[in-house]
Design a protein around this motif. Sequence first.
Motif, short mmCIF file in Angstrom:
data_model
loop_
_atom_site.label_atom_id
_atom_site.label_comp_id
_atom_site.label_asym_id
_atom_site.label_seq_id
_atom_site.Cartn_x
_atom_site.Cartn_y
_atom_site.Cartn_z
N GLY A 36 2.84 -4.79 9.29
CA GLY A 36 1.52 -5.15 9.79
C GLY A 36 1.49 -6.23 10.85
O GLY A 36 0.49 -6.36 11.57
N VAL B 146 -0.40 -10.93 -2.46
CA VAL B 146 -1.08 -9.86 -3.18
C VAL B 146 -1.04 -10.05 -4.69
O VAL B 146 -1.82 -9.42 -5.40
CB VAL B 146 -0.49 -8.48 -2.82
N LEU C 279 -3.60 -5.33 -1.93
CA LEU C 279 -2.97 -5.10 -0.63
C LEU C 279 -4.01 -4.76 0.43
O LEU C 279 -3.95 -5.25 1.57
CB LEU C 279 -1.94 -3.97 -0.75
N ALA C 280 -4.99 -3.93 0.05
CA ALA C 280 -6.06 -3.58 0.99
C ALA C 280 -6.93 -4.79 1.32
O ALA C 280 -7.31 -5.00 2.48
CB ALA C 280 -6.91 -2.45 0.40
N VAL C 281 -7.23 -5.60 0.30
CA VAL C 281 -8.04 -6.80 0.53
C VAL C 281 -7.31 -7.78 1.43
O VAL C 281 -7.91 -8.41 2.32
CB VAL C 281 -8.40 -7.46 -0.82
N LEU D 124 -2.71 -2.21 -5.43
CA LEU D 124 -3.08 -1.51 -4.20
C LEU D 124 -4.37 -2.08 -3.63
O LEU D 124 -4.51 -2.23 -2.40
CB LEU D 124 -3.24 -0.02 -4.48
N LEU D 125 -5.31 -2.42 -4.51
CA LEU D 125 -6.56 -3.03 -4.05
C LEU D 125 -6.29 -4.40 -3.41
O LEU D 125 -6.88 -4.74 -2.38
CB LEU D 125 -7.53 -3.17 -5.21
N ALA E 58 -5.15 -7.03 3.78
CA ALA E 58 -5.23 -6.50 5.14
C ALA E 58 -6.58 -6.81 5.77
O ALA E 58 -6.66 -7.19 6.95
CB ALA E 58 -4.96 -5.00 5.13
N VAL E 59 -7.64 -6.68 5.00
CA VAL E 59 -8.98 -6.94 5.52
C VAL E 59 -9.15 -8.43 5.85
O VAL E 59 -9.68 -8.79 6.91
CB VAL E 59 -10.05 -6.49 4.50
N LYS E 60 -8.70 -9.29 4.96
CA LYS E 60 -8.86 -10.74 5.18
C LYS E 60 -8.06 -11.21 6.39
O LYS E 60 -8.56 -11.98 7.22
CB LYS E 60 -8.43 -11.51 3.92
N GLN F 262 4.15 -6.96 -0.37
CA GLN F 262 3.68 -7.98 0.56
C GLN F 262 4.70 -8.25 1.66
O GLN F 262 4.33 -8.50 2.81
CB GLN F 262 3.32 -9.26 -0.18
N ALA G 70 4.37 -5.28 3.94
CA ALA G 70 3.11 -5.35 4.68
C ALA G 70 3.20 -6.33 5.83
O ALA G 70 2.63 -6.09 6.91
CB ALA G 70 1.98 -5.75 3.73
#
Length: 322
Positions: free
Chosen positions: A19, A88, A265-267, A262-263, A269-271, A12, A15
């Motif tokens: 990001g 995360v 982290l992806a969630v 990992l999921l 990023a989407v939020k 995190q 990221a």
Amino acid sequence: MSALGYAAIAAQAGAVVVGAPLLTGWMRQVRARLEGRAGAGTAQPWRDLRKLLRKEPITAAGTGPAFRVAPALLVASTLVVAALIPLVSTATPISGHADAILVVGLLALGTVTLALAGLDTGTAFGGMGSSREMTISALVEPTILLAVFALSIPAGSTNLAAIISGAAEDPARLASPAGLLATAALAVAVLAETGRIPVDNPSTHLELTMVHEAMVLEYAGPDLALVELGAQMRLTVLLGLQASLFVPWGIATAGDSWGSLLLALAVLAVKVAALGALLAAAEVFWAKLRLFRVPELLAGSFLLALLAVTASYFLGTGGGIL
């Protein structure tokens, strides 16, 4: 604590660092598209930072330690916040220290450091921007605390990991009057804390309307790159905090695996990308408020947060803050 917890901290924090410029570029791109422009691309902020890092460091004459230390301290304090907040995972080696008061204090440290740097330059615009920033901060920090307190009463703790875990297990808290009021109050506070419209315009070049930009006019080269990165990280962290508090689903818990991390982290990023796009779209239709109207807006958000605490205390099931 297993290696998964340490990996969550690194994930995190990394990221946020990687990001944050991409989030800024994404928001600029969304706004450009809505305004009928092509835009510079999502990766443009990273290219700008790389260009600034290649330039020669220049320090304004007459400045002291506050001016020189502020960029690094701004990035460092925000990085600590990024590691503390359960973005995360709620099961990390430092999740027990993720107290809301500590997080708000670290954010305030970055704000005060940058304000002192603006004063240290001795310029009229630096002092003007610093005074405006501290006026806004004096109303924003209590609002963030009260909004989080409203959610902490049912959880019985001001620890962010406990608040987020409890909200994920009991989604009804978020749909309660206290949850909705706290959401609105924190949204306004995030706008003010990150210098977005209608409180401040991050792309303005009019000196008399500047707040954040007025404090950093004397920075150049690598120091300016750190200031810009720190501001982008603060925006990412605060949007991530709002997403974790009010949309906690997808965050990994104690018994999860590497795949869940990992999921998560992806969630995340989407939020955060969705919140950034929503904010950028709203800025197209909003106008910057006059400076003397800003305290009215922030006082309104403080009142919403206070009402959220009151509603949470009288309507919630929590027994108080431990």
